[in-house]
Design an enzyme around this catalytic site. Structure first.
Site, PDB file in Angstrom:
ATOM      1  N   ASP A  50       0.895  -1.249  -0.078  1.00 45.07           N
ATOM      2  CA  ASP A  50      -0.043   0.071   0.018  1.00 45.07           C
ATOM      3  C   ASP A  50       0.679   1.277   0.113  1.00 45.07           C
ATOM      4  OD1 ASP A  50      -1.227   2.189   2.040  1.00 45.07           O
ATOM      5  OD2 ASP A  50      -2.568   1.499   0.435  1.00 45.07           O
ATOM      6  N   ILE A  51       0.666   2.367  -0.942  1.00 47.78           N
ATOM      7  CA  ILE A  51       1.413   3.455  -0.879  1.00 47.78           C
ATOM      8  C   ILE A  51       0.674   4.384   0.113  1.00 47.78           C
ATOM      9  CG2 ILE A  51       2.359   5.468  -2.304  1.00 47.78           C
ATOM     10  CD1 ILE A  51       3.508   2.753  -2.949  1.00 47.78           C
ATOM     11  N   HIS A 132       5.795  14.364 -15.598  1.00 53.21           N
ATOM     12  CA  HIS A 132       6.393  15.563 -15.490  1.00 53.21           C
ATOM     13  C   HIS A 132       6.376  16.284 -14.283  1.00 53.21           C
ATOM     14  CE1 HIS A 132       3.093  18.648 -15.891  1.00 53.21           C
ATOM     15  NE2 HIS A 132       2.571  17.629 -16.288  1.00 53.21           N
ATOM     16  N   ASP A 144      -1.398  19.304 -11.423  1.00 54.08           N
ATOM     17  CA  ASP A 144      -0.688  19.137 -12.658  1.00 54.08           C
ATOM     18  C   ASP A 144       0.605  19.774 -12.640  1.00 54.08           C
ATOM     19  OD1 ASP A 144      -1.091  20.611 -15.940  1.00 54.08           O
ATOM     20  OD2 ASP A 144      -0.002  18.695 -15.360  1.00 54.08           O
ATOM     21  N   GLU A 178       7.567  19.754 -19.752  1.00 54.11           N
ATOM     22  CA  GLU A 178       6.533  19.029 -20.418  1.00 54.11           C
ATOM     23  C   GLU A 178       5.443  20.055 -20.944  1.00 54.11           C
ATOM     24  OE1 GLU A 178       3.004  18.903 -19.405  1.00 54.11           O
ATOM     25  OE2 GLU A 178       2.207  17.311 -20.822  1.00 54.11           O
ATOM     26  N   GLU A 179       5.364  21.095 -19.940  1.00 54.60           N
ATOM     27  CA  GLU A 179       4.297  22.252 -20.468  1.00 54.60           C
ATOM     28  C   GLU A 179       4.427  23.028 -21.664  1.00 54.60           C
ATOM     29  OE1 GLU A 179       1.412  21.361 -17.062  1.00 54.60           O
ATOM     30  OE2 GLU A 179       1.334  21.917 -19.093  1.00 54.60           O
ATOM     31  N   HIS A 294      -4.306  24.540 -14.758  1.00 54.11           N
ATOM     32  CA  HIS A 294      -3.182  25.569 -15.291  1.00 54.11           C
ATOM     33  C   HIS A 294      -3.618  26.872 -15.019  1.00 54.11           C
ATOM     34  CE1 HIS A 294      -1.732  23.339 -19.115  1.00 54.11           C
ATOM     35  NE2 HIS A 294      -1.452  22.650 -17.969  1.00 54.11           N
ATOM     36  N   ASP A 313      -1.714   3.738  -5.519  1.00 54.51           N
ATOM     37  CA  ASP A 313      -1.509   2.305  -5.139  1.00 54.51           C
ATOM     38  C   ASP A 313      -1.882   1.535  -6.346  1.00 54.51           C
ATOM     39  OD1 ASP A 313      -3.709   2.415  -2.082  1.00 54.51           O
ATOM     40  OD2 ASP A 313      -1.578   2.567  -2.407  1.00 54.51           O
TER      41      ASP A 313
END
Ligand code: DTR
Ligand code: ZN
Ligand code: ZN
Ligand code: CA
Length: 445
Positions: A50-51, A132, A144, A178-179, A294, A313
């Site tokens: 489990d995370i 990212h 994000d 990435e953006e 954003h 998970d």
């Protein structure tokens, strides 16, 4: 002037690599091929740890503090991005990972990718997971994409805590810029020699996985990788949907473009949740999955803990199960189901499968299944290209074969060629009128 159709012989015998092999008769109206064989040998599901979502949220708090101390963002070229990378790297170095910082330049500023290898495992079969790390300039980018970055980080730390020793090699990545257009991941893939690319058995991408009004979307780019995540969510009795808005919109795209199998999860961005989706997932219909996409309000308050927990998970489940596979898949099937248009009477086109995890050379009876849709198959010349470029002729053109489609199996003696690498199907339409596309093809070792 329309061509006059004549009934055509269906079966054909071919000499390939010195071996006379009968081509299976291309069915004239074969049903659509059955669901593709999973790329990975089925294995019992492994229990992954489990995370702890509290740990993931602690990373998000750190990223929030970093943004707050650096102009309110963690964008490429800004201090907040490098501070984010240093934070993630520090955790990984302390946990025993071999980290590498890859520099690049974009829009006049230095960008950074962070790559972390977990020592051990068959490097000829590397399972990779990434996200990212950069935000847009307008906010801290906690969903994000702090969410993906923190979940991948905590999964990597769980690998260390558990001292996981999988059969395959594990590599984790945090991408810059990435953006700005997938700049960091493109730089990584473009600078990866093809011999190294062919060692990556799959790349998993996590970009926005904690959206406040969450959906549960699974990338459908590769059947086997999609299945791993769908199996996980089926175990929770949570329905998933295919991720459809993202093709090319995140860091899996550069990997997919060179034929590497990709998969991933997504909880939604600026699209609006429908009432049907709210019915099955909860949340608010008629509102975006992430109304702060954003925006400056993409802060630690912009996270749904349940979605973040479940997706974290799911990442661990995928890593544990994909990396534990046998060192050489007993019956490796490598498939590409992307449609590729074949220009009428034009240039040849190719479709790639990236063969990984094999040892030694390809077999003398390498099976090639092709599914090419065309309205006059006599126009088509079809070749198999080995990773070193050697061509094996599968089908010649013929002026009198007016039947539809080439849905056939061929056997190639490829025993002189290394198995691993980028194999291509090459198709050319050499006569005017009629046209078609590669529907799918696969190699079976
Ligand atoms: N590219 C992401 C957001 C994004 C939008 N649609 C999708 C689909 C699948 C993954 C990511 C995305 C960004 O803006 O960083
Ligand atoms: Zn974004
Ligand atoms: Zn993103
Ligand atoms: Ca044609």
């Amino acid at each position: 002037m329309r061509r006059v159709r004549r009934t055509a012989a269906v079966a054909a015998a071919l000499t390939i690599g010195g071996l006379l092999v009968p081509a299976a008769p291309a069915a004239l109206a074969a049903p659509h091929p059955v669901a593709p064989t999973p790329v990975l040998a089925p294995a019992p599901a492994l229990a992954a740890p489990d995370i702890p979502v509290a740990n993931v949220k602690a990373h998000l708090s750190q990223l929030q503090s970093i943004a707050s101390s650096n102009g309110g963002n963690r964008a490429h070229g800004r201090a907040g991005y490098k501070a984010s990378l240093d934070y993630v790297k520090g955790k990984l170095d302390a946990a025993g990972f071999t980290t590498t910082v890859q520099q690049f330049t974009s829009s006049g500023a230095t960008g950074y990718n962070l790559i972390a290898d977990w020592p051990g495992g068959d490097t000829g079969q590397t399972v990779m997971a990434g996200s990212h790390l950069d935000s847009v300039t307008s906010g801290p980018g906690i969903n994000d994409n702090g969410s993906g970055s923190a979940a991948v980080l905590e999964t990597a730390l769980a690998v260390s805590r558990e001292q996981f020793k999988p059969a395959k090699h594990l590599r984790f990545a945090w991408w810059g810029a990435e953006e700005l257009g997938l700049v960091g991941s493109k730089y990584y893939v473009n600078n990866l020699p093809s011999s190294e690319r062919s060692k990556i058995s799959g790349y998993l991408n996590f970009d926005m996985i904690g959206s406040p009004n969450p959906g549960y979307f699974v990338y459908d780019d590769n059947t086997a990788l999609e299945k791993v995540f769908k199996d996980y969510y089926a175990g929770l009795n949570i329905p998933t949907e295919i991720e459809t808005e993202g093709d090319g919109r995140s860091d899996h795209a550069p990997f997919k473009n060179v034929g590497i199998a990709v998969g991933g999860l997504f909880s939604g961005a600026d699209y609006t949740k429908t009432s049907a989706q709210a019915q099955k997932w909860g949340g608010t219909a008629g509102q975006p999955f992430d109304r702060c996409y954003h925006s400056s309000c993409d802060t630690t308050a912009n996270i749904n803990d349940t979605a973040l927990d479940r997706n974290s998970d799911a990442i661990a489940y995928a890593i544990w199960n994909l990396a534990a596979g046998s060192t050489t898949p007993p019956g490796g099937v490598f498939e590409n189901t992307d449609d590729v248009a074949v220009p009428d009477n034009g240039a040849a086109v190719t479709s790639t499968v990236n063969v990984t995890g094999r040892t030694g050379n390809a077999p003398s009876n390498l099976k090639v299944d092709v599914d090419i849709r065309h309205t006059w198959r006599g126009d088509l010349v079809v070749d198999l290209l080995a990773p070193d470029g050697t061509a094996f002729r599968l089908k010649n053109s013929s002026s009198n074969d007016s039947a539809d489609d080439v849905i056939a199996s061929y056997t190639v003696n490829a025993s002189a060629k290394a198995a691993n690498g980028a194999w291509k199907l090459r198709v050319q339409d050499v006569a005017a009128q009629d046209t078609g596309y590669i529907n799918s093809w696969k190699l079976t070792f």
